[in-house]
Motif scaffolding. Structure first.
Motif, short mmCIF file in Angstrom:
data_model
loop_
_atom_site.label_atom_id
_atom_site.label_comp_id
_atom_site.label_asym_id
_atom_site.label_seq_id
_atom_site.Cartn_x
_atom_site.Cartn_y
_atom_site.Cartn_z
N ALA A 219 0.83 -1.21 0.00
CA ALA A 219 0.00 0.00 0.00
C ALA A 219 0.86 1.25 0.00
CB ALA A 219 -0.93 0.00 1.21
N ARG A 220 2.08 1.14 0.50
CA ARG A 220 2.97 2.31 0.53
C ARG A 220 3.32 2.79 -0.87
NH1 ARG A 220 7.19 0.13 5.17
NH2 ARG A 220 5.85 0.51 6.99
N LEU A 221 3.15 1.93 -1.86
CA LEU A 221 3.41 2.34 -3.24
C LEU A 221 2.34 3.29 -3.75
CD1 LEU A 221 4.43 -1.10 -4.81
CD2 LEU A 221 5.94 0.72 -4.01
N PHE A 222 1.15 3.26 -3.11
CA PHE A 222 0.03 4.06 -3.58
C PHE A 222 -0.33 5.21 -2.66
CE2 PHE A 222 -0.50 -0.38 -4.88
CZ PHE A 222 -0.50 -0.25 -6.25
N THR A 223 0.03 5.12 -1.39
CA THR A 223 -0.33 6.16 -0.45
C THR A 223 0.65 6.19 0.70
OG1 THR A 223 -2.05 6.96 1.06
CG2 THR A 223 -1.89 4.58 0.76
N THR A 224 0.82 7.34 1.32
CA THR A 224 1.67 7.47 2.50
C THR A 224 0.82 7.79 3.72
OG1 THR A 224 2.04 9.82 1.97
CG2 THR A 224 3.66 8.24 1.17
N THR A 225 -0.42 7.33 3.71
CA THR A 225 -1.34 7.65 4.79
C THR A 225 -0.84 7.19 6.15
OG1 THR A 225 -3.25 7.56 3.31
CG2 THR A 225 -3.68 7.31 5.65
N ASP B 88 -1.82 12.45 4.07
CA ASP B 88 -2.06 11.63 2.89
C ASP B 88 -1.25 12.21 1.73
OD1 ASP B 88 -3.03 9.87 1.07
OD2 ASP B 88 -5.07 10.66 1.01
N ASP B 89 -0.24 11.43 1.28
CA ASP B 89 0.63 11.90 0.20
C ASP B 89 1.23 13.27 0.52
OD1 ASP B 89 0.32 9.60 -1.30
OD2 ASP B 89 -1.39 10.40 -2.39
N GLY B 90 1.64 13.44 1.76
CA GLY B 90 2.31 14.66 2.17
C GLY B 90 1.39 15.81 2.52
N LYS B 91 0.07 15.62 2.44
CA LYS B 91 -0.88 16.68 2.75
C LYS B 91 -1.54 16.40 4.09
CE LYS B 91 -1.90 17.53 -2.14
NZ LYS B 91 -2.95 17.56 -3.19
N ASP B 92 -1.50 17.37 4.99
CA ASP B 92 -2.10 17.23 6.31
C ASP B 92 -3.60 17.49 6.23
OD1 ASP B 92 0.35 16.69 7.48
OD2 ASP B 92 0.73 18.82 7.93
N LYS B 93 -4.38 16.61 6.86
CA LYS B 93 -5.83 16.74 6.88
C LYS B 93 -6.34 16.50 8.29
CE LYS B 93 -6.22 15.27 2.06
NZ LYS B 93 -6.88 14.37 1.08
N ARG B 94 -7.49 17.09 8.60
CA ARG B 94 -8.02 16.96 9.95
C ARG B 94 -9.52 17.17 9.95
NH1 ARG B 94 -6.27 20.64 15.26
NH2 ARG B 94 -7.42 19.41 16.82
N THR B 95 -10.22 16.41 10.79
CA THR B 95 -11.65 16.60 11.02
C THR B 95 -11.89 16.61 12.51
OG1 THR B 95 -12.37 15.53 8.95
CG2 THR B 95 -13.96 15.61 10.75
N THR B 96 -12.60 17.63 13.00
CA THR B 96 -12.97 17.71 14.41
C THR B 96 -14.47 17.88 14.53
OG1 THR B 96 -12.62 20.11 14.47
CG2 THR B 96 -10.75 18.72 15.07
N ILE B 97 -15.06 17.22 15.54
CA ILE B 97 -16.49 17.35 15.82
C ILE B 97 -16.65 17.53 17.32
CG2 ILE B 97 -18.80 16.38 15.50
CD1 ILE B 97 -17.58 14.39 13.52
N ALA B 98 -17.49 18.49 17.72
CA ALA B 98 -17.83 18.69 19.12
C ALA B 98 -19.34 18.51 19.28
CB ALA B 98 -17.41 20.08 19.60
N PHE B 99 -19.75 17.88 20.39
CA PHE B 99 -21.15 17.62 20.65
C PHE B 99 -21.56 18.30 21.95
CE2 PHE B 99 -19.50 14.16 18.16
CZ PHE B 99 -20.52 13.83 17.27
N SER B 100 -22.84 18.70 22.01
CA SER B 100 -23.37 19.30 23.23
C SER B 100 -24.89 19.11 23.23
CB SER B 100 -23.04 20.80 23.29
OG SER B 100 -23.58 21.39 24.46
N GLY B 101 -25.41 18.65 24.37
CA GLY B 101 -26.86 18.49 24.48
C GLY B 101 -27.45 17.51 23.50
N GLY B 102 -26.69 16.49 23.12
CA GLY B 102 -27.22 15.47 22.24
C GLY B 102 -27.22 15.83 20.76
N ARG B 103 -26.50 16.89 20.40
CA ARG B 103 -26.44 17.29 19.00
C ARG B 103 -25.05 17.81 18.66
NH1 ARG B 103 -29.87 20.16 16.62
NH2 ARG B 103 -28.47 21.43 15.35
N VAL B 104 -24.77 17.93 17.38
CA VAL B 104 -23.49 18.46 16.93
C VAL B 104 -23.43 19.95 17.23
CG1 VAL B 104 -22.02 18.88 14.93
CG2 VAL B 104 -23.27 16.72 15.12
N ALA B 105 -22.41 20.37 17.98
CA ALA B 105 -22.24 21.78 18.30
C ALA B 105 -21.36 22.47 17.27
CB ALA B 105 -21.63 21.94 19.69
N SER B 106 -20.36 21.74 16.75
CA SER B 106 -19.48 22.31 15.73
C SER B 106 -18.79 21.18 14.99
CB SER B 106 -18.44 23.26 16.34
OG SER B 106 -17.58 22.55 17.21
N ALA B 107 -18.38 21.46 13.76
CA ALA B 107 -17.62 20.50 12.96
C ALA B 107 -16.75 21.27 11.99
CB ALA B 107 -18.56 19.57 12.19
#
Length: 260
Positions: free
Chosen positions: A66-72, A98-117
């Motif tokens: 897999a390293r031949l196709f991605t550096t994840t 991924d292939d030298g590019k930094d990526k990030r996903t963050t999610i915060a919850f409050s009161g049983g629902r998504v507060a931010s993403a």
């Protein structure tokens, strides 16, 4: 798309690390992701459960050819609570390169629902983007919490709809019973309940997105759940995802409680 499936698979099986306890406990779970008979990625998770709360720290890395196709490579952290027969996420944070590019996903919850993403870089939104209505952000689970299933027995695991939110995509997984199989890994030996999981995208994607439409119309998902001790919770120990002629397998090689 292959990298997307691998990343989604890793996030999904991260839930294996969770189990509630009246006192602090620690767990270790290791997994392999494979396709075409080759190991594509390996993951490892360390979890701590204190009272009715959980925290998870995990890592993933591309392996073998897999390293031949991605550096994840990347890391995920999640936290939340478990009580009253339900999982309540509080935070989710996945970072990867991924292939030298930094990526990030963050999610915060409050009161049983998504507060931010937040997604970095931002998700590409075309003219046919389907926005997520506010009502669809209540009662949803992040990719880790979504795979922790409260049930009194294996017979109750399937036959339910799991509402998921990955930071952009809002989708349902509709589970139906398929079979019961024997399963063993370091720290576990017993039966696992296998469900088919029908992928139903709701919003948070471009209507013309080929990968999502094909997964909805032609993709096949099977998830095998095993009991987490005597907690009344079930978590996946095995998954099989078939997409456009490619079969990706996710298998736990270790599912072990380290301390009580």
């Amino acid at each position: 798309m292959r990298r997307t499936i691998i990343a989604a698979s890793v996030a999904m099986v991260a839930a294996l690390s969770l189990a509630p306890s009246a006192s602090a406990s620690s767990y270790r779970s290791d997994y392999v992701v494979s396709a075409f008979g080759m190991r594509l990625a390996s993951t490892s998770f360390q979890s701590t459960i204190t009272g009715d709360g959980y925290t998870i720290n995990g890592t993933m890395r591309a392996r073998g050819l897999a390293r031949l196709f991605t550096t994840t490579k990347g890391a995920v952290t999640a936290a939340g609570s478990i009580g009253n027969g339900a999982v309540a996420p509080q935070s989710f944070d996945v970072r990867y390169t991924d292939d030298g590019k930094d990526k990030r996903t963050t999610i915060a919850f409050s009161g049983g629902r998504v507060a931010s993403a937040e997604n970095m870089p931002a998700v590409t939104r075309k003219d046919d983007w389907i926005a997520v209505p506010g009502a669809e952000l209540s009662g949803v689970l992040d990719p880790i919490g979504a795979m922790l299933v409260p049930a009194r027995s294996g017979g109750e695991v399937c036959g339910r709809t799991i509402r998921t939110f990955s930071g952009a995509l809002r989708a349902d997984l509709k589970l139906s019973y398929l079979r019961t199989i024997p399963f063993s890994a370091k720290g576990f030996k017993g039966d696992a309940v296998t469900c088919t999981a029908r992928f139903v995208p709701i919003a948070g994607f471009n209507r013309s997105k080929r990968e999502i439409n094909n997964m909805r119309d032609n993709g096949r998902i099977e998830i095998s759940f095993a009991p987490v001790g005597r907690t009344g919770l079930y978590a996946p120990v095995k998954a099989r995802i078939v997409y456009e002629g490619t079969t990706v397998n996710v298998t736990a090689t270790r599912f072990e409680q380290l301390t009580n």
